[in-house]
Write a protein that holds these residues in place. Structure first.
Motif, PDB file in Angstrom:
ATOM      1  N   LEU A 137       0.816  -1.215   0.000  1.00  0.00           N
ATOM      2  CA  LEU A 137       0.000   0.000   0.000  1.00  0.00           C
ATOM      3  C   LEU A 137       0.849   1.264   0.000  1.00  0.00           C
ATOM      4  O   LEU A 137       0.500   2.253  -0.646  1.00  0.00           O
ATOM      5  CB  LEU A 137      -0.938  -0.008   1.213  1.00  0.00           C
ATOM      6  N   ILE A 138       1.976   1.244   0.717  1.00  0.00           N
ATOM      7  CA  ILE A 138       2.865   2.404   0.711  1.00  0.00           C
ATOM      8  C   ILE A 138       3.451   2.612  -0.677  1.00  0.00           C
ATOM      9  O   ILE A 138       3.555   3.746  -1.173  1.00  0.00           O
ATOM     10  CB  ILE A 138       3.971   2.247   1.774  1.00  0.00           C
ATOM     11  N   THR A 139       3.837   1.527  -1.325  1.00  0.00           N
ATOM     12  CA  THR A 139       4.375   1.624  -2.681  1.00  0.00           C
ATOM     13  C   THR A 139       3.329   2.165  -3.650  1.00  0.00           C
ATOM     14  O   THR A 139       3.622   2.988  -4.524  1.00  0.00           O
ATOM     15  CB  THR A 139       4.867   0.250  -3.158  1.00  0.00           C
ATOM     16  N   LYS A 140       2.082   1.727  -3.475  1.00  0.00           N
ATOM     17  CA  LYS A 140       1.002   2.136  -4.372  1.00  0.00           C
ATOM     18  C   LYS A 140       0.598   3.583  -4.138  1.00  0.00           C
ATOM     19  O   LYS A 140       0.301   4.323  -5.092  1.00  0.00           O
ATOM     20  CB  LYS A 140      -0.205   1.224  -4.166  1.00  0.00           C
ATOM     21  N   ASP A 141       0.593   4.014  -2.868  1.00  0.00           N
ATOM     22  CA  ASP A 141       0.118   5.357  -2.538  1.00  0.00           C
ATOM     23  C   ASP A 141       1.021   5.966  -1.466  1.00  0.00           C
ATOM     24  O   ASP A 141       0.658   6.038  -0.288  1.00  0.00           O
ATOM     25  CB  ASP A 141      -1.331   5.285  -2.035  1.00  0.00           C
ATOM     26  N   PRO A 142       2.223   6.411  -1.849  1.00  0.00           N
ATOM     27  CA  PRO A 142       3.182   6.937  -0.864  1.00  0.00           C
ATOM     28  C   PRO A 142       2.645   8.088  -0.023  1.00  0.00           C
ATOM     29  O   PRO A 142       3.066   8.254   1.129  1.00  0.00           O
ATOM     30  CB  PRO A 142       4.353   7.403  -1.744  1.00  0.00           C
ATOM     31  N   ALA A 143       1.714   8.859  -0.555  1.00  0.00           N
ATOM     32  CA  ALA A 143       1.185  10.002   0.185  1.00  0.00           C
ATOM     33  C   ALA A 143       0.420   9.569   1.434  1.00  0.00           C
ATOM     34  O   ALA A 143       0.198  10.381   2.349  1.00  0.00           O
ATOM     35  CB  ALA A 143       0.273  10.828  -0.720  1.00  0.00           C
ATOM     36  N   ARG A 144       0.026   8.291   1.494  1.00  0.00           N
ATOM     37  CA  ARG A 144      -0.734   7.799   2.646  1.00  0.00           C
ATOM     38  C   ARG A 144       0.152   7.101   3.672  1.00  0.00           C
ATOM     39  O   ARG A 144      -0.346   6.472   4.611  1.00  0.00           O
ATOM     40  CB  ARG A 144      -1.829   6.835   2.185  1.00  0.00           C
ATOM     41  N   ALA A 286      13.586  -0.431  -2.973  1.00  0.00           N
ATOM     42  CA  ALA A 286      12.618  -0.394  -4.074  1.00  0.00           C
ATOM     43  C   ALA A 286      11.790   0.882  -4.000  1.00  0.00           C
ATOM     44  O   ALA A 286      10.647   0.861  -3.529  1.00  0.00           O
ATOM     45  CB  ALA A 286      11.710  -1.619  -4.022  1.00  0.00           C
ATOM     46  N   PRO A 287      12.338   2.018  -4.441  1.00  0.00           N
ATOM     47  CA  PRO A 287      11.611   3.285  -4.377  1.00  0.00           C
ATOM     48  C   PRO A 287      10.347   3.237  -5.239  1.00  0.00           C
ATOM     49  O   PRO A 287      10.284   2.499  -6.227  1.00  0.00           O
ATOM     50  CB  PRO A 287      12.615   4.301  -4.948  1.00  0.00           C
ATOM     51  N   PRO A 288       9.319   4.013  -4.874  1.00  0.00           N
ATOM     52  CA  PRO A 288       8.106   4.044  -5.710  1.00  0.00           C
ATOM     53  C   PRO A 288       8.430   4.562  -7.108  1.00  0.00           C
ATOM     54  O   PRO A 288       9.270   5.440  -7.275  1.00  0.00           O
ATOM     55  CB  PRO A 288       7.181   5.002  -4.950  1.00  0.00           C
ATOM     56  N   VAL A 289       7.756   4.003  -8.092  1.00  0.00           N
ATOM     57  CA  VAL A 289       8.042   4.341  -9.495  1.00  0.00           C
ATOM     58  C   VAL A 289       7.407   5.666  -9.895  1.00  0.00           C
ATOM     59  O   VAL A 289       8.006   6.478 -10.603  1.00  0.00           O
ATOM     60  CB  VAL A 289       7.551   3.211 -10.424  1.00  0.00           C
ATOM     61  N   ASP A 290       6.196   5.901  -9.405  1.00  0.00           N
ATOM     62  CA  ASP A 290       5.417   7.055  -9.882  1.00  0.00           C
ATOM     63  C   ASP A 290       5.291   8.179  -8.861  1.00  0.00           C
ATOM     64  O   ASP A 290       4.397   9.017  -8.966  1.00  0.00           O
ATOM     65  CB  ASP A 290       4.022   6.584 -10.297  1.00  0.00           C
ATOM     66  N   PRO A 292       7.777  10.681  -5.817  1.00  0.00           N
ATOM     67  CA  PRO A 292       9.095  10.944  -5.245  1.00  0.00           C
ATOM     68  C   PRO A 292       9.285  10.218  -3.923  1.00  0.00           C
ATOM     69  O   PRO A 292       8.324  10.020  -3.166  1.00  0.00           O
ATOM     70  CB  PRO A 292       9.093  12.461  -5.055  1.00  0.00           C
ATOM     71  N   ALA A 293      10.528   9.825  -3.630  1.00  0.00           N
ATOM     72  CA  ALA A 293      10.824   9.122  -2.384  1.00  0.00           C
ATOM     73  C   ALA A 293      10.470   9.963  -1.175  1.00  0.00           C
ATOM     74  O   ALA A 293      10.105   9.433  -0.111  1.00  0.00           O
ATOM     75  CB  ALA A 293      12.299   8.737  -2.349  1.00  0.00           C
ATOM     76  N   CYS A 294      10.535  11.289  -1.308  1.00  0.00           N
ATOM     77  CA  CYS A 294      10.264  12.162  -0.166  1.00  0.00           C
ATOM     78  C   CYS A 294       8.828  12.021   0.327  1.00  0.00           C
ATOM     79  O   CYS A 294       8.532  12.343   1.480  1.00  0.00           O
ATOM     80  CB  CYS A 294      10.578  13.607  -0.504  1.00  0.00           C
ATOM     81  N   ALA A 295       7.917  11.532  -0.528  1.00  0.00           N
ATOM     82  CA  ALA A 295       6.538  11.345  -0.084  1.00  0.00           C
ATOM     83  C   ALA A 295       6.467  10.304   1.032  1.00  0.00           C
ATOM     84  O   ALA A 295       5.734  10.472   2.010  1.00  0.00           O
ATOM     85  CB  ALA A 295       5.652  10.928  -1.256  1.00  0.00           C
ATOM     86  N   VAL A 296       7.235   9.224   0.883  1.00  0.00           N
ATOM     87  CA  VAL A 296       7.287   8.192   1.926  1.00  0.00           C
ATOM     88  C   VAL A 296       8.003   8.722   3.159  1.00  0.00           C
ATOM     89  O   VAL A 296       7.551   8.537   4.292  1.00  0.00           O
ATOM     90  CB  VAL A 296       7.970   6.916   1.405  1.00  0.00           C
ATOM     91  N   VAL A 297       9.135   9.385   2.951  1.00  0.00           N
ATOM     92  CA  VAL A 297       9.912   9.912   4.074  1.00  0.00           C
ATOM     93  C   VAL A 297       9.100  10.926   4.863  1.00  0.00           C
ATOM     94  O   VAL A 297       9.101  10.922   6.109  1.00  0.00           O
ATOM     95  CB  VAL A 297      11.234  10.539   3.570  1.00  0.00           C
ATOM     96  N   ASP A 298       8.372  11.800   4.168  1.00  0.00           N
ATOM     97  CA  ASP A 298       7.529  12.783   4.856  1.00  0.00           C
ATOM     98  C   ASP A 298       6.441  12.089   5.680  1.00  0.00           C
ATOM     99  O   ASP A 298       6.102  12.541   6.788  1.00  0.00           O
ATOM    100  CB  ASP A 298       6.878  13.725   3.842  1.00  0.00           C
ATOM    101  N   GLY A 299       5.902  11.002   5.152  1.00  0.00           N
ATOM    102  CA  GLY A 299       4.892  10.250   5.890  1.00  0.00           C
ATOM    103  C   GLY A 299       5.462   9.622   7.153  1.00  0.00           C
ATOM    104  O   GLY A 299       4.817   9.608   8.206  1.00  0.00           O
ATOM    105  N   ILE A 300       6.678   9.081   7.044  1.00  0.00           N
ATOM    106  CA  ILE A 300       7.333   8.506   8.225  1.00  0.00           C
ATOM    107  C   ILE A 300       7.603   9.593   9.257  1.00  0.00           C
ATOM    108  O   ILE A 300       7.397   9.395  10.462  1.00  0.00           O
ATOM    109  CB  ILE A 300       8.645   7.803   7.813  1.00  0.00           C
TER     110      ILE A 300
END
Length: 395
Positions: A137-144, A286-290, A292-300
């Motif tokens: 789910l994180i890979t699919k929707d990093p903003a969440r 395995a960074p998200p394809v679609d 930016p990596a910062c979307a995941v980092v910001d969520g964390i």
């Protein structure tokens, strides 16, 4: 370990397969067992299977140790392992006997877990859990990312239920403690020898030597940093809370389901640190394809901020420092396990992706452990860590 016949994966797998068949025959004597795909793992032998038309997962643990440790000769030669396993599998204190008890207790307490379908002779059978994992789910929707991590932790609110506490105090699984694993792996001379042989079957010689040098320095720092006093009382922790162990079969808006518990008493930040560690590692590998990596980092970052919202002043800094140290220890634990795996052991796809990013991971471990060892303010060290992970994943 020269001169002794070390265990080989094929030998271990054949013995585990035999134990699975025997255990199924004991539990369901009139229902045939059909083994499906082998699920690669560095910790135990896992197989998809069908029993009398029902799908299950069958899991066997060799002496409660990781397969990598067994194959490196930690428990002796193959004959010694085989003899010891015969006694271990029938012990009520075996790892999977305790895990079976924990699954049943969690289910009764209202924590959603993979249900125990049966346990016999050291082999655990669980019902499969379908649907996407937290990692998916994180890979699919990093903003969440932040909301999903919060849902994982919230789903474990029942860990402090009295019946769960009683079960854990009677039969804990301390083997999955981050700190305990770190101390076992890097204790004294054996720890230094272990570091010196990292990557023998997985990296070229130049890369291997570089990794050994960096890991040696990082481990020395962390052995000192981990001695800082704990914060608050010890609570019941899940023990192995990582993104691939959290499923959302009913969708991301509903309660998650957990697999592979390792319940024990530990510091309150333990599960958060494990979740952060493995989410960072998944992002780097395995960074998200679609997105930016910062979307995941910001969520964390948002998730950690919420976890510390009730803490004030120095206490927040102490908690954040413990989080950073525990995160680094867990990442060192799993990276070195992957690098120590012999070539003949099949690895999960994720493991090879992590190995491929060994240099980037070692750079982060070195940078952040150096900051902590120098006494850098925890908030500043955390911001540096977030930036370092973003840089490593933005490739």
């Amino acid at each position: 370990m020269n001169g002794i016949a070390l265990p080989h994966p094929a030998d271990l797998f054949a013995l585990s397969t035999d134990r699975i068949h025997r255990a199924a025959a004991d539990l369901w004597p009139h229902e045939p067992l059909t083994l499906g795909d082998h699920v690669p793992s560095v910790t135990g032998y896992v197989h998809r299977a069908r029993v009398g038309g029902r799908d299950v997962f069958a899991k066997d643990s060799v002496l409660g140790l990781s397969l990598v440790s067994i194959l490196r000769g930690v428990a002796g030669d193959r004959d010694k392992v085989r003899a010891a396993q015969t006694a271990y599998a029938t012990s009520p204190a075996s790892l999977l006997a305790r895990e079976a008890g924990q699954l049943r207790t969690l289910d009764a307490a209202g924590v959603r877990v993979a249900r125990c379908a049966g346990y016999a002779a050291g082999v655990l059978f669980t019902e499969p859990v379908t649907g996407p994992t937290l990692a998916d789910l994180i890979t699919k929707d990093p903003a969440r990312t932040g909301d999903l991590l919060k849902a994982a932790v919230t789903g474990l609110s029942g860990l402090q239920h009295p019946t769960v506490m009683a079960q854990v105090d009677a039969a804990p699984i301390p083997e999955r403690s981050i700190d305990g694993t770190f101390r076992r792996k890097f204790n004294g001379v054996s720890g230094r020898l272990y570091i010196g042989r990292l990557g023998v079957d997985r990296l070229d010689e130049r890369a291997r030597q570089g990794v050994a040098a960096v890991v040696g320095v990082v481990v020395a720092r962390l052995l000192k940093l981990r001695l800082a006093p704990p914060i608050g009382p010890r609570v019941i922790v899940y023990g192995d809370l990582k993104p691939e162990h959290v499923y959302f079969p009913d969708g991301p808006e509903e309660r998650p389901v957990f697999i592979d518990p390792g319940l024990a008493r530990g510091p309150a930040h333990h599960d958060v640190a494990k979740l952060v560690s493995r989410t960072f590692l998944t992002l780097i590998a395995a960074p998200p394809v679609d997105a930016p990596a910062c979307a995941v980092v910001d969520g964390i970052a948002a998730f950690v901020t919420e976890q510390t919202s009730a803490l004030r002043g120095p206490l927040r800094g102490l908690w954040l420092r413990r989080l950073l140290v525990t995160w680094l220890m867990d990442t060192v634990n799993i990276l070195t396990t992957y690098l120590a795996a012999p070539a003949a052991l099949p690895l999960p796809e994720h493991a090879q992706a992590v190995i491929d990013q060994t240099r980037a991971v070692c750079t982060i471990l070195d940078q952040i452990s150096a900051q902590l060892a120098a006494g850098t303010d925890p908030d500043a060290a955390w911001r540096l860590a977030l930036g370092a992970v973003t840089k490593a994943a933005a490739r």
